[in-house]
Write a protein that holds these residues in place. Structure first.
Motif, mmCIF file in Angstrom:
data_model
loop_
_atom_site.group_PDB
_atom_site.id
_atom_site.type_symbol
_atom_site.label_atom_id
_atom_site.label_comp_id
_atom_site.label_asym_id
_atom_site.label_seq_id
_atom_site.Cartn_x
_atom_site.Cartn_y
_atom_site.Cartn_z
ATOM 1 N N HIS A 21 0.731 -1.144 -0.249
ATOM 2 C CA HIS A 21 -0.091 0.104 -0.364
ATOM 3 C C HIS A 21 0.773 1.110 -0.055
ATOM 4 O O HIS A 21 0.724 2.502 -0.754
ATOM 5 C CB HIS A 21 -1.075 -0.247 1.514
ATOM 6 C CG HIS A 21 -0.350 0.385 2.753
ATOM 7 N ND1 HIS A 21 0.556 -0.566 3.133
ATOM 8 C CD2 HIS A 21 -0.430 0.918 3.162
ATOM 9 C CE1 HIS A 21 1.229 -0.482 4.309
ATOM 10 N NE2 HIS A 21 0.629 0.954 4.086
ATOM 11 N N ARG A 24 2.462 1.651 -3.592
ATOM 12 C CA ARG A 24 1.593 2.004 -5.017
ATOM 13 C C ARG A 24 1.973 3.378 -5.545
ATOM 14 O O ARG A 24 2.094 4.239 -6.219
ATOM 15 C CB ARG A 24 -0.223 1.443 -4.885
ATOM 16 C CG ARG A 24 -0.836 1.843 -6.344
ATOM 17 C CD ARG A 24 -1.430 0.171 -5.946
ATOM 18 N NE ARG A 24 -2.789 -0.238 -4.861
ATOM 19 C CZ ARG A 24 -3.780 1.053 -4.186
ATOM 20 N NH1 ARG A 24 -4.048 2.304 -5.133
ATOM 21 N NH2 ARG A 24 -4.067 0.648 -2.621
ATOM 22 N N ASP A 329 -4.062 -10.038 -5.356
ATOM 23 C CA ASP A 329 -3.283 -9.803 -5.387
ATOM 24 C C ASP A 329 -1.967 -9.805 -5.666
ATOM 25 O O ASP A 329 -1.262 -9.614 -6.342
ATOM 26 C CB ASP A 329 -2.696 -10.013 -3.117
ATOM 27 C CG ASP A 329 -2.934 -12.280 -4.260
ATOM 28 O OD1 ASP A 329 -3.221 -12.409 -5.060
ATOM 29 O OD2 ASP A 329 -2.494 -12.834 -3.320
ATOM 30 N N THR A 332 -2.871 -6.497 -8.456
ATOM 31 C CA THR A 332 -1.652 -5.541 -7.282
ATOM 32 C C THR A 332 -0.172 -5.401 -7.199
ATOM 33 O O THR A 332 0.508 -4.642 -7.721
ATOM 34 C CB THR A 332 -2.441 -4.983 -5.901
ATOM 35 O OG1 THR A 332 -3.959 -5.109 -5.842
ATOM 36 C CG2 THR A 332 -2.783 -4.561 -5.364
ATOM 37 N N SER A 350 -6.853 0.221 -6.586
ATOM 38 C CA SER A 350 -7.094 -0.653 -5.923
ATOM 39 C C SER A 350 -7.611 -2.182 -6.734
ATOM 40 O O SER A 350 -8.372 -1.866 -7.843
ATOM 41 C CB SER A 350 -7.175 -0.687 -4.258
ATOM 42 O OG SER A 350 -9.222 -0.716 -4.747
ATOM 43 N N TRP A 351 -7.546 -3.325 -6.536
ATOM 44 C CA TRP A 351 -8.133 -4.282 -7.177
ATOM 45 C C TRP A 351 -9.194 -4.634 -6.095
ATOM 46 O O TRP A 351 -8.158 -5.537 -4.919
ATOM 47 C CB TRP A 351 -6.686 -5.320 -7.637
ATOM 48 C CG TRP A 351 -6.476 -4.892 -9.035
ATOM 49 C CD1 TRP A 351 -4.794 -4.407 -9.267
ATOM 50 C CD2 TRP A 351 -7.100 -5.488 -10.418
ATOM 51 N NE1 TRP A 351 -5.353 -3.514 -10.208
ATOM 52 C CE2 TRP A 351 -5.812 -4.280 -11.501
ATOM 53 C CE3 TRP A 351 -7.902 -5.799 -10.888
ATOM 54 C CZ2 TRP A 351 -5.905 -4.317 -12.297
ATOM 55 C CZ3 TRP A 351 -8.038 -5.262 -13.020
ATOM 56 C CH2 TRP A 351 -7.001 -4.745 -12.981
ATOM 57 N N ASP A 352 -10.714 -5.996 -6.869
ATOM 58 C CA ASP A 352 -11.422 -5.797 -5.489
ATOM 59 C C ASP A 352 -11.553 -7.176 -6.117
ATOM 60 O O ASP A 352 -11.687 -7.285 -6.970
ATOM 61 C CB ASP A 352 -12.363 -5.146 -5.929
ATOM 62 C CG ASP A 352 -11.545 -3.309 -5.196
ATOM 63 O OD1 ASP A 352 -11.034 -3.640 -3.600
ATOM 64 O OD2 ASP A 352 -12.445 -2.984 -5.121
ATOM 65 N N THR A 361 -10.960 -3.776 -11.057
ATOM 66 C CA THR A 361 -9.987 -2.040 -10.822
ATOM 67 C C THR A 361 -11.470 -1.381 -10.889
ATOM 68 O O THR A 361 -11.287 -1.478 -12.614
ATOM 69 C CB THR A 361 -8.384 -1.995 -10.759
ATOM 70 O OG1 THR A 361 -7.975 -1.266 -10.726
ATOM 71 C CG2 THR A 361 -8.745 -1.783 -12.691
#
Length: 393
Positions: A21, A24, A329, A332, A350-352, A361
């Motif tokens: 975090h 990025r 993950d 990301t 972010s990627w969900d 994203t």
């Protein structure tokens, strides 16, 4: 304070996941090419420079605002004019503006039930504020990744006093209905004697999709909320627009909710700058978002990832979703590494998780993206795919 360049040199591929975090945003700050830079990507000095642009938009020699007069009233008048409403009230946040609006409508209709989408902002991002603070009762018309249909509004099993429509619906992919669908939904609500409120945080950029001016779009609703920072890049703030009587009552509740701020001129000035500088550019951003979306789809396919989904397929606004068949993950980490190694940020958010082995994203197209050609986007997609772990390619 740690030097940014020195800090970034210390971040390597074997950095623990807990530091991802940090990597990025650092990579985004240092990137030579991005699709968008939002206000929170900029320094305080850069943000303060925005106020210098207001010198030719408002008389800076007049006295500062006090509890909502002066320049605040000037902004309210400008917004009412743009949306074609009788009046408008400035609010520090959209959450407050919408709670107040729907609370006022509940008193007028005698029904505190608000019909909305399951993915609408109050349901997803406001910690049940409607019910916990506003005394309102939200009911969900649908959870499908689209706006409610006229049939769903007309046939809902219980009465409601207000229909709230988020335009565009952000968590469904910044989607909008067709103009005919929207008018039918509004008519269905009217048939049930319900008022219609637009959550128009991003209404500013909907004109391209609807093919209608802001004033005509806003005229469908009884009240409209708009945001000043999401697309207009102001420091913050929102406005509630509608009939004079409703707006005057809303100002009373604004005071009760703690929104009668002593001085708000920096935020208001930045909103005036946004209306002057950014609002006219939004159609250009929307048009280029469609170029970027098509190039992403083609670029991933050419790079060996045949299953990629851009949603909506033709973006309705300058924001849209991208779905890829990998774990969040993995994506990301790949996005951070690609940005660090190439200086190009294709995916800054972010990627969900969207299901087993599937993630999404958001892609945001702003002024910086206008420098990207379709070939630039395809090349960036190829660089991204090249850095995916071998075992998932």
């Amino acid at each position: 304070m740690t030097d940014t360049a020195e800090h970034d040199d210390q971040v390597t591929d074997d950095a623990p996941g807990a530091r991802l975090h940090e990597r990025r945003p650092a990579a985004h700050r240092n990137a030579r090419r991005v699709l968008s830079r939002f206000c929170f990507h900029r320094t305080l000095r850069e943000r303060l420079a925005v106020l210098e642009e207001a010198a030719d938009l408002h008389d800076l020699d007049e006295l500062s605002d006090v509890y909502g007069d002066g320049i605040v009233e000037a902004l309210e008048s400008k917004v009412a004019g743009l949306l074609g409403t009788e009046a408008a009230a400035f609010f520090p946040t959209g959450t407050m503006a919408q709670q107040v609006a729907l609370r006022c409508w509940a008193g007028r209709t005698g029904n505190a039930t608000v019909a909305l989408h399951a993915l609408s902002h109050p349901e997803v991002h406001e910690r049940n504020a409607f019910s916990e603070v506003g005394g309102l009762r939200p009911v969900r018309l649908t959870s499908e990744p689209r706006l409610p249909t006229a049939a769903e509004v007309r046939d809902f099993a219980e009465p409601f006093g207000a229909l709230m429509l988020e335009l565009p619906l952000r968590d469904a992919g910044y989607v909008l209905p067709a103009w005919e669908e929207l008018t039918e939904v509004v008519e269905a609500a009217r048939e049930r004697d319900a008022v219609v409120h637009f959550d128009g945080a991003r209404l500013w950029e909907s004109t391209v999709h609807f093919g209608r001016p802001l004033e005509e779009i806003a005229s469908l609703a009884d009240s409209v909320y708009v945001s000043f920072y999401k697309s207009l890049e102001a420091f913050g703030g929102a406005a509630l627009a509608g009939p004079t009587e409703l707006v005057e009552e809303a100002k009373t509740w604004r005071h009760r909710y703690g929104g009668m701020v002593f001085q708000q001129f920096p935020t208001v000035l930045s909103a005036l700058v946004g209306l002057e500088r950014q609002l006219p550019r939004l159609p250009e951003y929307v048009a280029h978002a469609r170029v970027v979306a098509a190039a992403l789809r083609d670029g991933f396919a050419a790079a060996g990832v045949p299953w990629v989904r851009v949603h909506p397929e033709v973006p309705h606004t300058h924001d849209f979703q991208v779905w890829l068949p990998f774990e969040p993950d993995v994506l990301t980490e790949t996005a951070a590494r690609t940005a660090e190694e190439t200086g190009v940020v294709l995916f800054g958010g972010s990627w969900d998780r969207g299901g087993p082995g599937l993630a999404s994203t958001e892609v945001h197209v702003r002024a910086e993206a206008l420098e990207w050609t379709a070939e630039d986007v395809k090349a960036a997609a190829a660089e991204f795919v090249a850095r995916l772990p071998e075992q998932v390619r």
